[in-house]
Design a protein around this motif. Structure first.
Motif: not given
Length: 392
Positions: A275-293
């Motif tokens: 399993y790989v668990m990710v908690t990211i987005g606090t500092n901005g930068g999240n896009t649907e494209q990046n999250l999907s990648a």
């Protein structure tokens, strides 16, 4: 076989625990290895005054640093160098951000870590005619410098452990002590003296074949701000303590999904995880494209992605970010923990519950977005209901 060669081969097979200096029982895996034995090109090594010889990299310009252009944030890892020092050399092994610096001083016959006050030890066996194994370890809050003479087998080490302040200024719970978290690229150089010659460089993870690998920003790196006495109660450590398998974190404060996409490629393919668990987005930068990648890359490595909601914070910026995260979760039919729910008033994910966060008192505002022991406990409990499979 010469004694020096035997010792080198033995050292390549062993890994010492950073906090104790003892051999680790866990498996290790090589993330990078290079013998600098030719005048060839090493594009991954950034150095303004390269001098490659058949005996290794010769460094004779004081103050210059060579940098391995590979980004690592694993919370338990080490870098290993085979080095020869001139009699007057003072060599530095550091992070490119300078938050961590370790020294081998031939003139004073000492090894040290640049803490405040400095952590230092005398090592009388230093000899400029010998080759040495220099290891820099990180194990969450603890860092260690270990030196081994490859001709005699003599060895010694020093270690230091970060004691976070918790909050900032009015919110701080102690004065703190910072040992350095080795952000972000490994560097080495000649601080004083005539020369060092680096013959080999190896980066290793202290664990491989994990049950769970946890990625994120500073929220996933509580070792940088948690008080030492309370670190076992941080959310990453609560998960590690409950899971029936090997768990490791790779958090880096201040980063976004862009940096995560960079470093995961230097870590996950080598150490492997179910399993790989990710908690990211606090500092901005999240896009649907990046999250999907990111999700697709994790799946490509044969792992099961888990995409968590980011915790609630003082500005409420988690609300639109988590709506996007939920959209990506639905698209890929993957799970995630509602950390916003666990850290909000009324458990609705909207308004931060300040009692779950460290209080960071800055001139520009009052910040509440790093989970304290209470918030960590609630986040851990949220994983029990949202993603129970990681505890099977």
């Amino acid at each position: 076989m010469p004694l020096a060669r035997k010792l080198w081969l033995l050292a390549c097979l062993l890994c010492w625990h950073p906090a104790t200096g003892q051999q680790s029982a866990g498996a290790t895996v090589v993330l990078y290895n290079q013998v600098f034995d030719t005048a060839g090109q090493y594009p991954e090594l950034v150095w303004p005054d390269a001098r490659y010889t058949a005996n290794g990299i010769q460094m004779r310009v004081k103050g210059q640093l060579a940098r391995l252009n590979k980004y690592y944030s694993l919370a338990t890892r080490l870098v290993r160098y085979r080095v020869r020092f001139s009699a007057d050399a003072r060599a530095v092994f550091q992070s490119d951000q300078g938050d961590f610096k370790a020294f081998v001083d031939m003139t004073r016959k000492t090894i040290s870590i640049q803490t405040n006050p400095v952590t230092r030890k005398t090592v009388p066996f230093l000899d400029p005619g010998h080759d040495y194994l220099v290891e820099v370890h990180r194990n969450y809050q603890t860092v260690m410098l270990r030196l081994t003479d490859l001709y005699t087998g003599a060895a010694d080490s020093i270690a230091a452990t970060t004691d976070g302040t918790g909050g900032v200024r009015a919110g701080a719970v102690g004065p703190g002590f910072f040992a350095g978290l080795q952000h972000d690229y490994y560097c080495f150089g000649l601080a004083e003296g005539s020369e060092i010659c680096v013959q080999q460089m190896t980066v290793l993870s202290n664990e491989c074949d994990l049950l769970l690998l946890i990625y994120g920003d500073s929220i996933t790196e509580p070792e940088g701000y948690f008080p030492r006495a309370d670190f076992a109660h941080s959310w990453t450590q609560l998960i590690r303590g409950q899971a029936h398998g090997k768990v490791m974190a790779s958090g880096r404060g201040g980063t976004t999904i862009n940096e995560l996409l960079d470093r995961i490629k230097n870590e996950l393919p080598f150490i492997k995880a179910k399993y790989v668990m990710v908690t990211i987005g606090t500092n901005g930068g999240n896009t649907e494209q990046n999250l999907s990648a990111l999700v697709e890359y994790i799946k490509l490595q044969g792992a099961i992605p888990i995409l968590n909601n980011i915790p609630a914070n003082e500005s409420g910026s988690q609300v639109p970010v988590n709506a996007l995260i939920e959209k990506v979760r639905q698209r890929y039919r993957i799970k995630g923990a509602r950390f916003d729910k666990a850290t909000s008033v009324g458990f609705d994910g909207a308004v931060v519950d300040k009692t779950t966060m460290w209080h960071e008192d800055y001139d520009f505002g009052q910040i509440y977005h790093h989970p304290n022991a209470k918030g960590s406990r609630l986040m851990f409990l949220q994983t029990l209901t949202d993603i129970p499979e990681i505890y099977e």
